[in-house]
Design an enzyme around this catalytic site. Sequence first.
Site, mmCIF file in Angstrom:
data_model
loop_
_atom_site.group_PDB
_atom_site.id
_atom_site.type_symbol
_atom_site.label_atom_id
_atom_site.label_comp_id
_atom_site.label_asym_id
_atom_site.label_seq_id
_atom_site.Cartn_x
_atom_site.Cartn_y
_atom_site.Cartn_z
ATOM 1 N NE ARG A 150 -3.825 2.067 2.469
ATOM 2 C CZ ARG A 150 -4.004 2.824 3.542
ATOM 3 N NH1 ARG A 150 -3.301 2.574 4.653
ATOM 4 N NH2 ARG A 150 -4.857 3.830 3.529
ATOM 5 C CG HIS B 99 -1.286 5.282 -0.451
ATOM 6 N ND1 HIS B 99 -2.122 5.958 0.418
ATOM 7 C CD2 HIS B 99 -2.013 4.239 -0.921
ATOM 8 C CE1 HIS B 99 -3.294 5.336 0.472
ATOM 9 N NE2 HIS B 99 -3.240 4.285 -0.329
ATOM 10 C CG ASP B 100 6.455 7.071 -3.079
ATOM 11 O OD1 ASP B 100 6.474 8.271 -2.733
ATOM 12 O OD2 ASP B 100 7.381 6.543 -3.715
ATOM 13 C CG ASP C 218 8.813 11.478 -5.280
ATOM 14 O OD1 ASP C 218 7.959 10.797 -4.650
ATOM 15 O OD2 ASP C 218 8.750 12.717 -5.365
ATOM 16 C CB SER D 27 7.245 12.459 -1.979
ATOM 17 O OG SER D 27 6.239 11.767 -2.703
ATOM 18 C CG ASN E 109 -0.887 8.838 2.427
ATOM 19 O OD1 ASN E 109 -1.467 7.912 1.878
ATOM 20 N ND2 ASN E 109 -0.133 9.704 1.765
ATOM 21 N N PRO F 43 -6.733 7.618 -5.484
ATOM 22 C CG PRO F 43 -6.320 6.036 -7.137
ATOM 23 C CD PRO F 43 -5.616 6.903 -6.129
ATOM 24 C CG HIS G 209 -7.647 -3.873 -2.778
ATOM 25 N ND1 HIS G 209 -8.720 -3.186 -3.306
ATOM 26 C CD2 HIS G 209 -6.769 -2.927 -2.371
ATOM 27 C CE1 HIS G 209 -8.490 -1.876 -3.212
ATOM 28 N NE2 HIS G 209 -7.312 -1.703 -2.641
ATOM 29 C CG ASP H 69 -8.229 -12.248 -1.111
ATOM 30 O OD1 ASP H 69 -8.790 -13.287 -0.753
ATOM 31 O OD2 ASP H 69 -7.508 -12.182 -2.115
ATOM 32 C CB THR I 240 -6.803 -16.306 0.549
ATOM 33 O OG1 THR I 240 -6.874 -15.540 -0.665
ATOM 34 C CG2 THR I 240 -7.766 -17.468 0.454
ATOM 35 C CG ASP J 193 -5.217 -15.908 -3.504
ATOM 36 O OD1 ASP J 193 -5.817 -14.806 -3.497
ATOM 37 O OD2 ASP J 193 -5.387 -16.764 -2.609
#
Length: 322
Positions: free
Chosen positions: A63, A67-68, A75, A77, A95, A162, A192, A245, A247, A252
């Site tokens: 994640r 997000h970076d 970079d 950040s 974040n 997003p 995910h 998920d 699992t 997967d």
Amino acid sequence: MAVFSPAKLSLLLLFLVMTVSLSKAALDAHYYDQTCPQAEKIIQDTVRNASMFDTKVPARILRMFFHDCFIRGCDASVLLDSTPRNQAEKDGPPNVSLRAFYVIDDAKTKLESACPKTVSCADIITIAARDVVTMSGGPFWNVLKGRKDGRISKASETISLPAPTFNVSTLVQSFANRGLGAKDLVALSGGHSLGFSHCSSFEARLRNFSSVHDVDTSMDPVFAETLRKKCPKPNTDRNAGQFLDSTASTFDNNYYKQVLARKGVFGSDQVLYSDYRTRWIVESFANDQTLFFREFAASMVKLGNVGVIENGEVRLNCRVVN
């Protein structure tokens, strides 16, 4: 206007082709082969050891990478700490739930000892993201390296990430803004496969969804009732939520099977099956895990190329600029 002979024109075209090729070759899978040949092993060992003590590390690292890269490109950040004069990305609303920064710090410390001033924090995140996928049962791919670290990080820019409430059109546009297509959107959503969400990110689907329906009708009603029990009103448990998920510790294609069964946790997961532009891709990945792995790896490489900085720096400490 200059007039070139056929021979000179051919040489000019060859030069232009070489220039374009070189510009695209700024990143290289063998970038550290001479300067820090043990870089990938140091990162892999650090990530693996951390994951043994905390099973949430793989999902958190993956994640963190997303997000970076989605803000200013890959970079690092997202790793910068806020200062009295600037609120950094990691303190932006989307974040504040990011975790496992200490894993990147640990890898950086070891790399500075082995190869001072050589491996960028941006490359550490990118390599670590690949490693957590592979060690969780997912595909392996060669990470292109040579990124530099950025010097700017603004919490205000995290609004462009997003959101779990986005519809397909908004998601497609968000990915297109970063040079990624609909197939990349669906493939990367498969991240995910690893992960957990707190109730706040999906509870709007469970109650007072619309003026007509209390619960989002795109969700399986039995699954919806399960989530309502996990996220009661009022909810005093801040840690309550749902794995994305069934699992969740294994990478997967089960995520896509859940979406087909109307058990996508986020609205942005489930809408992928309701739109003609993405529905067929969801079905393809649900039916063929090998195909999903191949496309996920390809999309991770593409995402890793977004906003690459060639004139940045190699931070000595991932939390502060040099």
